[in-house]
Write an enzyme that holds these catalytic residues in place. Structure first.
Site, PDB file in Angstrom:
ATOM      1  N   ASP A   7       0.725  -1.583  -0.001  1.00 29.65           N
ATOM      2  CA  ASP A   7      -0.256   0.407   0.001  1.00 29.65           C
ATOM      3  C   ASP A   7       0.854   1.329   0.060  1.00 29.65           C
ATOM      4  O   ASP A   7       2.232   1.838   0.595  1.00 29.65           O
ATOM      5  CB  ASP A   7      -0.703   0.087   1.187  1.00 29.65           C
ATOM      6  CG  ASP A   7      -2.333  -0.391   0.963  1.00 29.65           C
ATOM      7  OD1 ASP A   7      -2.739  -0.528  -0.107  1.00 29.65           O
ATOM      8  OD2 ASP A   7      -2.857  -0.029   1.778  1.00 29.65           O
ATOM      9  N   ASP A  30      -3.707   4.359  -1.868  1.00 26.65           N
ATOM     10  CA  ASP A  30      -4.629   4.337  -1.930  1.00 26.65           C
ATOM     11  C   ASP A  30      -5.802   5.889  -2.025  1.00 26.65           C
ATOM     12  O   ASP A  30      -4.508   7.363  -2.081  1.00 26.65           O
ATOM     13  CB  ASP A  30      -4.585   4.795   0.071  1.00 26.65           C
ATOM     14  CG  ASP A  30      -5.487   4.298   1.120  1.00 26.65           C
ATOM     15  OD1 ASP A  30      -6.723   3.801   1.085  1.00 26.65           O
ATOM     16  OD2 ASP A  30      -5.832   5.733   1.708  1.00 26.65           O
ATOM     17  N   GLU A  67      -7.328   2.924  -5.901  1.00 25.77           N
ATOM     18  CA  GLU A  67      -7.807   2.522  -5.374  1.00 25.77           C
ATOM     19  C   GLU A  67      -8.909   3.690  -5.936  1.00 25.77           C
ATOM     20  O   GLU A  67      -8.733   4.981  -5.436  1.00 25.77           O
ATOM     21  CB  GLU A  67      -8.140   2.816  -3.991  1.00 25.77           C
ATOM     22  CG  GLU A  67      -9.129   2.361  -3.666  1.00 25.77           C
ATOM     23  CD  GLU A  67      -9.300   2.808  -1.818  1.00 25.77           C
ATOM     24  OE1 GLU A  67     -10.280   1.845  -1.669  1.00 25.77           O
ATOM     25  OE2 GLU A  67      -8.727   3.817  -1.448  1.00 25.77           O
ATOM     26  N   HIS A  88     -11.154  -5.289   2.186  1.00 23.55           N
ATOM     27  CA  HIS A  88     -11.651  -4.762   3.788  1.00 23.55           C
ATOM     28  C   HIS A  88     -12.634  -3.861   4.111  1.00 23.55           C
ATOM     29  O   HIS A  88     -12.573  -4.052   4.825  1.00 23.55           O
ATOM     30  CB  HIS A  88     -10.126  -4.728   3.888  1.00 23.55           C
ATOM     31  CG  HIS A  88      -8.762  -2.913   3.781  1.00 23.55           C
ATOM     32  ND1 HIS A  88      -9.192  -3.346   2.305  1.00 23.55           N
ATOM     33  CD2 HIS A  88      -9.219  -2.142   4.375  1.00 23.55           C
ATOM     34  CE1 HIS A  88      -8.635  -1.824   2.314  1.00 23.55           C
ATOM     35  NE2 HIS A  88      -8.127  -1.296   2.684  1.00 23.55           N
ATOM     36  N   ASP A  89     -12.927  -3.132   2.532  1.00 25.77           N
ATOM     37  CA  ASP A  89     -13.988  -1.951   3.327  1.00 25.77           C
ATOM     38  C   ASP A  89     -14.623  -2.305   2.542  1.00 25.77           C
ATOM     39  O   ASP A  89     -16.115  -1.306   3.718  1.00 25.77           O
ATOM     40  CB  ASP A  89     -13.335  -1.093   2.508  1.00 25.77           C
ATOM     41  CG  ASP A  89     -12.006   0.127   3.016  1.00 25.77           C
ATOM     42  OD1 ASP A  89     -11.844  -0.638   4.273  1.00 25.77           O
ATOM     43  OD2 ASP A  89     -11.289   0.584   2.200  1.00 25.77           O
TER      44      ASP A  89
END
Length: 554
Positions: free
Chosen positions: A126, A228, A292, A353-354
């Protein structure tokens, strides 16, 4: 910053597989590795605890690499492991070029890079360019005075005439997006938590510092970055208010009360992405840049940029929000394929994960069909840890809630803890994840739906994923072939993947009743329900409820 530290590794002692054989389709076609790859997302806090503190770590990831090789993935993507106060569990970065002690140290990074090299796995990490923690040295200096050399490293503005925030912008985590700093006598902007101030990417020194972060990790052997919140990177300079959202109603996410016209997807973002790509191009070999951005398709595809200046893969999250029906999915795939630029390579995501886990969104009976869809569509798929086990969201008792989004905006089901619970490895205590109580509660079915048990069960979800990944490697048409729609009815979705003379027909029953479809003659090479494969002579093909089939056409 420490001096460069190249970690080339050595594949000669690989305990599992030969890299060339595992990527034969991509290598044979001369394509970049990331086109034929399958990416596996690891949320380190919940993957494997190696030191008995209840939290996963980098040594734990290394410990489980052979399980990922056995599964058949090609690359792992690690969610943040950098030094952080953990207000947002690593996305509030205190030092971008360090490892938080809860996850290990730089020696663990070196060991993990080496372990991935030895197993033929790529390592993606990330990269968090939009904001830092308010405990970052940069922010401490920026807020110290309006004359500090780093005074412009963050987004500072004077108060409105009434003394309030400069405008009406809202934080994604609830409340205003501006916080007053009494020392500097100004407001600072934060798209997320107030302890996550946004960096000012219009400041050249910030750009250079953050590009050097990329160089730091590339020097240490990573193969790419997942960037991100890239669509939040820039904001309107004139600070115009965001307009109200006429579709918003009580019970919806408060952040959606306004249309994010001035706070996301600004034109300036693309120059920043180009700068990131140039850094990757400084390094020999093939690296991947993944972005993302939760955006409509027509905006998402602009993040491919030009062939050498955009993301290789702007994450396509639309399968997670599209109705689970054959016609809706077929329409999405066709729209995406139609809007891709000529140089754009598609990608697909069903969980992360979100977002709520796949099984909790579409039901356990469709989990196998979803696996076949994800791994047979044209493009690079990303799996989220635990989906290969059929993991579902876990109910989190109020006293165990950890997610700041749920704490700030309770009762709306926005919390992300249910999808972040620990990986289930074995029927041993704490599911083999840890020797102590984990940081989040385990799924109640951990004694049955764990890796050890499912690996021994021929009909398990894990065995299906393993078989699908093996077939994808063996059939270049699945990893690199063209997509051709075949049929979309109320119950069935069917499409072909073609490469040269090879043709594979995928038929997915996305409903709860048996269906029939007119199909050419071919060999049934896989079923999601584990029945013996056979020959289809042509004509009507019977497809059971919740079944997916793959046929190699004659």
């Amino acid at each position: 910053m420490q001096p460069p530290e190249r970690l080339c590794g050595d594949d000669s002692d690989s305990p599992a597989t030969d890299l060339a054989a595992r990527r034969q389709a991509g290598v044979a076609a001369g394509e970049p590795w990331w086109k034929s790859a399958v990416i596996y997302q690891i949320y380190p806090r919940s993957f494997q605890d190696s030191n008995g503190d209840g939290v996963g770590d980098l040594a734990g990831v290394l410990q489980r690499l052979d399980a990922l090789v056995a599964l058949g993935v090609d690359a792992i993507w690690l969610s943040p492991f950098y030094r952080s106060p953990m207000a947002d569990f690593g996305y509030d970065v205190r030092d971008h070029v360090s490892v938080d002690p809860i996850f290990g140290d730089m020696a663990d990074v070196r060991a993990l890079v080496r372990g991935c090299r030895q197993r033929g796995l790529k390592l993606i990490v990330d990269y968090i360019p939009n904001h830092t923690s308010d405990r970052h040295l940069w922010f401490a200096e920026s807020r110290s005075s309006r004359t500090n050399p780093r005074r412009d490293w963050y987004v500072w503005r004077d108060a409105a005439p009434d003394g309030g925030p400069p405008n009406n912008w809202l934080s994604e985590f609830g409340g205003p997006a501006w916080t007053w700093d009494p020392g500097r006598q100004q407001y600072y902007y934060h798209a997320f938590l107030s302890c996550q101030p946004d960096l000012n990417w219009r400041c050249p020194d910030v750009v250079e510092a953050m590009l050097n972060v990329m160089r730091f990790w590339l020097d240490r052997g990573v193969d790419g970055f997942r960037v991100d919140a890239i669509h939040h990177l820039m904001e309107r300079e004139d600070l115009a208010d965001n307009p109200g959202n006429p579709l918003w109603r009580e019970g919806m996410d408060p952040a959606d009360r306004l249309v994010r016209a001035g706070t996301v997807d600004q034109p300036d973002v693309h120059a920043a992405v180009s700068a990131m790509r140039r850094v990757l191009d400084e390094y020999p070999g093939e690296h991947v840049l993944i972005g993302e951005a939760y955006l409509p398709l027509e905006r998402l595809v602009t993040y491919y940029g030009s062939p050498d200046a955009g993301f290789h893969l702007p994450f396509n999250f639309h399968l997670m929000s599209t109705p689970w029906t054959p016609t809706a999915v077929a329409a999405l795939v066709s729209a995406y394929e139609r809007q891709l630029p000529d140089h754009g390579w598609p990608n697909w995501v069903l969980s992360n994960h979100d977002r709520s886990r796949l099984v909790s969104r579409i039901g356990g009976s469709q989990a196998r069909v979803a696996a076949m869809l994800l791994l047979t569509l044209r493009g690079t798929p990303t799996l989220y840890q635990g989906d290969e086990l059929g993991m579902a969201d876990v109910d989190i008792p109020r006293d165990r809630v950890r997610d700041p989004l749920e704490i700030n905006v309770p009762g709306l089901g926005l919390g992300r803890d249910p999808a972040r619970t620990p990986m289930m490895w074995s029927p041993e205590r704490h599911a083999g994840f840890s020797s102590v109580e984990p940081w989040l509660p385990l799924s109640p079915d951990w004694r049955d739906l764990n890796v050890q048990n499912q690996a021994a069960q021929p009909g398990s979800v894990l065995r299906l994923y393993t078989a699908l990944l093996a077939l994808r490697r063996a059939e270049p048409a699945l990893s690199l072939g063209d997509y051709h729609p075949f049929a979309a009815t109320d119950g069935l979705l069917a499409y072909e993947r073609r490469l040269g003379t090879a043709r594979l027909l995928i038929v997915l029953n996305m409903g709860a009743r048996p269906e029939r479809i007119e199909a050419p003659a071919g060999q049934v090479v896989m079923s999601t329900q584990g029945e013996p494969v056979g020959t289809h002579a042509g004509g009507l093909l019977q497809v059971a409820a919740h079944q997916g089939l793959i046929l190699r056409l004659a």
